[in-house]
Structures are given as C-alpha cells and as structure tokens.
Design a protein around this motif. Structure first.
Motif, short mmCIF file in Angstrom:
data_model
loop_
_atom_site.label_atom_id
_atom_site.label_comp_id
_atom_site.label_asym_id
_atom_site.label_seq_id
_atom_site.Cartn_x
_atom_site.Cartn_y
_atom_site.Cartn_z
N GLN A 111 0.83 -1.19 0.00
CA GLN A 111 0.00 0.00 0.00
C GLN A 111 0.87 1.25 0.00
OE1 GLN A 111 -3.16 -0.05 2.84
NE2 GLN A 111 -3.40 2.16 2.81
N CYS A 112 1.88 1.29 0.91
CA CYS A 112 2.79 2.43 0.94
C CYS A 112 4.02 2.12 1.79
CB CYS A 112 2.09 3.68 1.47
SG CYS A 112 1.59 3.57 3.20
N PHE A 113 5.03 2.95 1.62
CA PHE A 113 6.22 2.94 2.46
C PHE A 113 6.14 4.16 3.36
CE2 PHE A 113 7.66 0.40 -1.09
CZ PHE A 113 8.50 -0.54 -0.52
N ARG A 114 6.62 3.98 4.60
CA ARG A 114 6.58 5.11 5.53
C ARG A 114 7.82 5.06 6.42
NH1 ARG A 114 1.11 5.36 8.40
NH2 ARG A 114 1.75 3.27 8.98
N LEU A 115 8.42 6.20 6.63
CA LEU A 115 9.58 6.29 7.51
C LEU A 115 9.07 6.50 8.94
CD1 LEU A 115 12.67 6.33 7.56
CD2 LEU A 115 12.57 8.80 7.30
N SER A 116 9.41 5.57 9.84
CA SER A 116 8.92 5.66 11.22
C SER A 116 9.74 6.67 12.01
CB SER A 116 8.99 4.29 11.89
OG SER A 116 10.33 3.95 12.15
N GLU A 122 8.85 1.43 7.29
CA GLU A 122 7.69 0.56 7.43
C GLU A 122 7.09 0.31 6.06
OE1 GLU A 122 5.92 1.89 11.76
OE2 GLU A 122 5.09 2.81 9.96
N VAL A 123 6.66 -0.91 5.84
CA VAL A 123 5.97 -1.25 4.61
C VAL A 123 4.55 -1.63 5.01
CG1 VAL A 123 5.95 -2.71 2.55
CG2 VAL A 123 8.12 -2.11 3.64
N ILE A 124 3.59 -0.83 4.60
CA ILE A 124 2.19 -1.08 4.92
C ILE A 124 1.60 -1.90 3.77
CG2 ILE A 124 -0.01 -0.04 5.59
CD1 ILE A 124 2.45 0.75 7.36
N LEU A 125 1.04 -3.05 4.11
CA LEU A 125 0.49 -3.95 3.10
C LEU A 125 -1.01 -3.74 2.96
CD1 LEU A 125 2.48 -7.13 4.19
CD2 LEU A 125 3.10 -5.43 2.46
N ARG A 126 -1.55 -4.17 1.85
CA ARG A 126 -2.97 -3.95 1.55
C ARG A 126 -3.91 -4.64 2.54
NH1 ARG A 126 -3.38 -0.52 -2.26
NH2 ARG A 126 -1.99 -0.57 -4.04
N GLY A 128 -3.47 -4.63 5.72
CA GLY A 128 -3.33 -3.94 6.99
C GLY A 128 -2.09 -4.31 7.79
N GLN A 129 -1.38 -5.36 7.38
CA GLN A 129 -0.16 -5.76 8.09
C GLN A 129 0.93 -4.72 7.84
OE1 GLN A 129 1.09 -9.99 7.94
NE2 GLN A 129 -0.53 -10.16 6.39
N THR A 130 1.85 -4.65 8.80
CA THR A 130 3.02 -3.80 8.66
C THR A 130 4.25 -4.66 8.80
OG1 THR A 130 1.85 -1.92 9.63
CG2 THR A 130 4.25 -1.82 9.62
N THR A 131 5.19 -4.46 7.91
CA THR A 131 6.47 -5.14 7.99
C THR A 131 7.55 -4.07 7.82
OG1 THR A 131 7.77 -7.01 7.15
CG2 THR A 131 6.54 -5.72 5.52
N PHE A 132 8.78 -4.45 7.91
CA PHE A 132 9.85 -3.46 7.83
C PHE A 132 10.83 -3.82 6.72
CE2 PHE A 132 8.12 -3.09 12.02
CZ PHE A 132 8.07 -1.72 12.21
N ALA A 133 11.31 -2.79 6.04
CA ALA A 133 12.32 -2.96 4.99
C ALA A 133 13.67 -2.57 5.56
CB ALA A 133 11.98 -2.07 3.80
N SER A 134 14.69 -3.28 5.15
CA SER A 134 16.03 -2.94 5.62
C SER A 134 16.52 -1.70 4.87
CB SER A 134 17.00 -4.10 5.41
OG SER A 134 17.32 -4.23 4.04
N ARG A 135 17.40 -0.95 5.50
CA ARG A 135 17.95 0.26 4.86
C ARG A 135 18.70 -0.08 3.58
NH1 ARG A 135 18.21 4.89 8.28
NH2 ARG A 135 17.53 4.39 10.38
#
Length: 147
Positions: A111-116, A122-126, A128-135
């Motif tokens: 759904q989107c990427f967001r900087l916490s 943070e990677v927001i999935l369609r 509703g789950q949230t996962t994290f991307a490595s730098r």
C-alpha cells in the motif's frame, strides 16, 4: 539422484526426461518445479502434505519464519521449498520486490512505504499488516527507482 545432459545435434527443441523406478511424490514435485521454471508463471507450494500450484500474480509475499520460507496467498500461508535468494533470482522483478534478506513482496500488495519515528522503513500492506524494509534494500529500491 543423478543429473546429466546429453547433446543431440538433431534435436529440434530441448527435452527433459526423468528416469525412475516409480513415480513418487518427489518425482511429481520435480516435474512441477521444472515446468514452473520453464513457464515462470507459477510456483508449487506445500499445503499440509499436498503440493499446490499457485500462479505468481496471486502470491502476496514470501517471508522467513522459524527457519522456513512461506508464501502468503489471500491470507493463507504455504510452505515453499525454495530459499529467499532462489526466489529473488526466480521471481520477475516487474512483479516482486525484495525488501529485506527475509522478505519479498508482490508490488501490488504494497500500500505504501513510511519512515517511522525511529528511522526504520515501514511497509504497509494492503491487508493492513506492517512489515519493515532494511535500509540496504530501501537504498537499492530508491536508487533503481523501482517504486
């Protein structure tokens, strides 16, 4: 199991033949894996004791959990035989994106990427789950303008 290649100058197209005493579950799995590699359009995953063929566009994501690789399809979770690095080489980049050493996601499922506030991506999935991307992977994603 022995793997060999024989060259035939008269062959019109490549053929793959498996010689075995009997058709076992491993042989069936191998046949399906070879076919999916050739077609690059589906993948075989394990559901309980059975193998099931799933079309790549239907897969939401691949992730590592407790030393095993799973794929998620419409909320269902299936075990895969491939490692993350094998999936990264196998999956089409136009459809999937690797966000960490342990996760590959279908681009349409993001759904989107967001900087916490802590600086993690943070990677927001369609769903509703949230996962994290490595730098490291985010740097590569930005550099190659994959998003």
């Amino acid at each position: 199991m022995k793997v060999s290649t024989k060259i035939d100058q008269n062959a019109q197209t490549p053929n793959i033949v498996i010689f075995a005493k009997q058709k076992t579950a491993k042989i069936v799995y191998l046949e399906h894996e070879i076919q999916s590699v050739i077609n690059h359009s589906s993948l075989f995953v394990k559901n309980q004791e059975d193998y099931q063929q799933i079309e790549l566009p239907n897969i939401d994501r691949f992730y590592t959990e407790e030393h095993a690789i799973y794929c998620q399809v419409n909320g269902q979770h299936y075990k895969t035989q491939k490692r993350i690095y094998e999936l990264a080489d196998f999956l089409p980049e136009s459809l999937f994106i690797q966000i960490s050493q342990s996760e590959i996601i279908n681009r349409h499922f993001i759904q989107c990427f967001r900087l916490s506030k802590t600086g993690a991506y943070e990677v927001i999935l369609r769903d509703g789950q949230t996962t994290f991307a490595s730098r490291r992977y985010m740097r590569r994603i930005k550099k190659e303008k994959l998003l």
